[in-house]
Design a protein around this motif. Sequence first.
Motif, PDB file in Angstrom:
ATOM      1  N   TRP A 282      -5.499   0.297   4.028  1.00 20.27           N
ATOM      2  CA  TRP A 282      -5.589   0.710   2.630  1.00 20.27           C
ATOM      3  C   TRP A 282      -5.918   2.200   2.607  1.00 20.27           C
ATOM      4  O   TRP A 282      -6.915   2.624   3.212  1.00 20.27           O
ATOM      5  CB  TRP A 282      -6.671  -0.104   1.915  1.00 20.27           C
ATOM      6  CG  TRP A 282      -6.794   0.257   0.468  1.00 20.27           C
ATOM      7  CD1 TRP A 282      -5.818   0.135  -0.480  1.00 20.27           C
ATOM      8  CD2 TRP A 282      -7.932   0.806  -0.180  1.00 20.27           C
ATOM      9  NE1 TRP A 282      -6.288   0.579  -1.700  1.00 20.27           N
ATOM     10  CE2 TRP A 282      -7.579   0.990  -1.541  1.00 20.27           C
ATOM     11  CE3 TRP A 282      -9.215   1.157   0.224  1.00 20.27           C
ATOM     12  CZ2 TRP A 282      -8.459   1.528  -2.486  1.00 20.27           C
ATOM     13  CZ3 TRP A 282     -10.096   1.684  -0.722  1.00 20.27           C
ATOM     14  CH2 TRP A 282      -9.720   1.863  -2.060  1.00 20.27           C
ATOM     15  N   TYR A 329      -1.852  -4.891  -1.765  1.00 22.84           N
ATOM     16  CA  TYR A 329      -2.566  -3.814  -2.460  1.00 22.84           C
ATOM     17  C   TYR A 329      -1.832  -3.385  -3.733  1.00 22.84           C
ATOM     18  O   TYR A 329      -2.444  -2.849  -4.647  1.00 22.84           O
ATOM     19  CB  TYR A 329      -2.765  -2.601  -1.538  1.00 22.84           C
ATOM     20  CG  TYR A 329      -3.630  -2.919  -0.335  1.00 22.84           C
ATOM     21  CD1 TYR A 329      -4.894  -3.472  -0.494  1.00 22.84           C
ATOM     22  CD2 TYR A 329      -3.171  -2.673   0.951  1.00 22.84           C
ATOM     23  CE1 TYR A 329      -5.681  -3.782   0.605  1.00 22.84           C
ATOM     24  CE2 TYR A 329      -3.952  -2.974   2.064  1.00 22.84           C
ATOM     25  CZ  TYR A 329      -5.204  -3.528   1.881  1.00 22.84           C
ATOM     26  OH  TYR A 329      -5.980  -3.842   2.959  1.00 22.84           O
ATOM     27  N   LYS A 335      -6.932  -1.416  -6.620  1.00 26.18           N
ATOM     28  CA  LYS A 335      -6.573  -0.870  -5.300  1.00 26.18           C
ATOM     29  C   LYS A 335      -5.579   0.297  -5.402  1.00 26.18           C
ATOM     30  O   LYS A 335      -5.235   0.939  -4.425  1.00 26.18           O
ATOM     31  CB  LYS A 335      -5.952  -1.973  -4.422  1.00 26.18           C
ATOM     32  CG  LYS A 335      -6.940  -3.030  -3.962  1.00 26.18           C
ATOM     33  CD  LYS A 335      -7.828  -2.474  -2.862  1.00 26.18           C
ATOM     34  CE  LYS A 335      -8.791  -3.499  -2.310  1.00 26.18           C
ATOM     35  NZ  LYS A 335      -9.721  -2.928  -1.343  1.00 26.18           N
ATOM     36  N   ASN A 343       0.232   3.257  -2.437  1.00 25.61           N
ATOM     37  CA  ASN A 343      -0.465   3.048  -1.172  1.00 25.61           C
ATOM     38  C   ASN A 343       0.574   2.932  -0.061  1.00 25.61           C
ATOM     39  O   ASN A 343       1.682   2.446  -0.278  1.00 25.61           O
ATOM     40  CB  ASN A 343      -1.266   1.745  -1.226  1.00 25.61           C
ATOM     41  CG  ASN A 343      -2.583   1.933  -1.938  1.00 25.61           C
ATOM     42  OD1 ASN A 343      -3.304   2.889  -1.685  1.00 25.61           O
ATOM     43  ND2 ASN A 343      -2.884   1.022  -2.854  1.00 25.61           N
TER      44      ASN A 343
END
Length: 371
Positions: A282, A329, A335, A343
């Motif tokens: 992440w 995510y 997130k 991401n």
Amino acid sequence: MDTLDYSGRRCFLKTVGAVGAAVALPNSVDAAPDEIGLHARALKKGMFFGCSVSVPVLRADPRFRAAVLKDCGIVVPENELKWSRVQPAPDRSALNFTFADYIYKFVQQNGLQLRGHTLVWSSGVPAWAQRQMGDMKSATAAAGFLQMHVADVVRAWRGRVVHWDVVNEPVAEDAKSSIWLDKLGEAYIDMAFQVARENDPGALLVLNQNLVEMDDSYQGSLRKKLLLLLERLLKRGVPVDAVGIEAHLSSDLKVAVKEYTSLLREIERMGLKVIVTELDVWDGRMSGSVAERDKAAAQVVKDLLDISFSFKNCLGALAWTLTDLYSWYHETPKKWRQDGEINRPGLLDSNYSRKAMWNAVASAFDAAPVR
Ligand code: XIL
């Protein structure tokens, strides 16, 4: 019926697809098609490499299927074997393996191996089962309920998987958030492993744990709890064969080199195997250019895998996403990155080109001792 909500992922897929069409993406899976894939590298060391797959993506994206076949020797259903999926309603006639079976067919057609994920978890339990479990008056009835679920799934798929993630994320911050622990105490773990062993004696039985890799005080406390739990389970003769290290890493943290190494050393001393089960990074909190972010992500992966693979009881690794295009995510707004960029948790980018993280995984396999 498909009970999981794929809307976030679908939305993302659509967006990327649209952008992709506009810039006329190349058709090839990657830029260097003749280079040796990750599973082939792993095999040279007596190990395996794979990734999670899901039915909507397998159905919709031939490039994803090609990428899996290029780099993977094993796959794991991302959600399709979870309780809410296999038994969305209380009636046992509601048991439904249609989605999981789609993945099994893909595996059979392509000569891959399969992991089973996951039999008992505090998440992914349908509301009806949570209600029923909450209403149980006796521990015997609660135990029977849990055992029936494990037996139903394992029997239905007996012989198909090489590993079962029998209990998922048992060590957590708030122990009470697990209905299983609440009703049955730690004995729920014993029961689940025993029923899995009885019904599929050929499969490796795994206790799969998250958040034990990084240099962070919370993760440090989970490492300690995990070891104590494993010791108790083994003392009671619970048939645990392996520990799954999920490895959902964060590139703004460092791998806890010393502590993670000693965790693995203890696990080895207990005679258990290790599998890196859900590798991804992440990078929601990392600033910098894409190249800088990718470099940082590759570094944590390299640090983690170099340690993991140096232990000969570590059997292999699976990524929780092969490509940035699909990731859990993307499902959760909290997130997402503040700057609106996506991401980049995968080994391949959204165009299926290899990232620095792919190279990190490749070089970790190349450096691993032969099993
Ligand atoms: C995640 C899936 O990727 C998501 O699609 C789903 O909405 C929630 O579960 N640890 C696990 C996996 O063991 O099962 C989780 O998968 C990610 C964290």
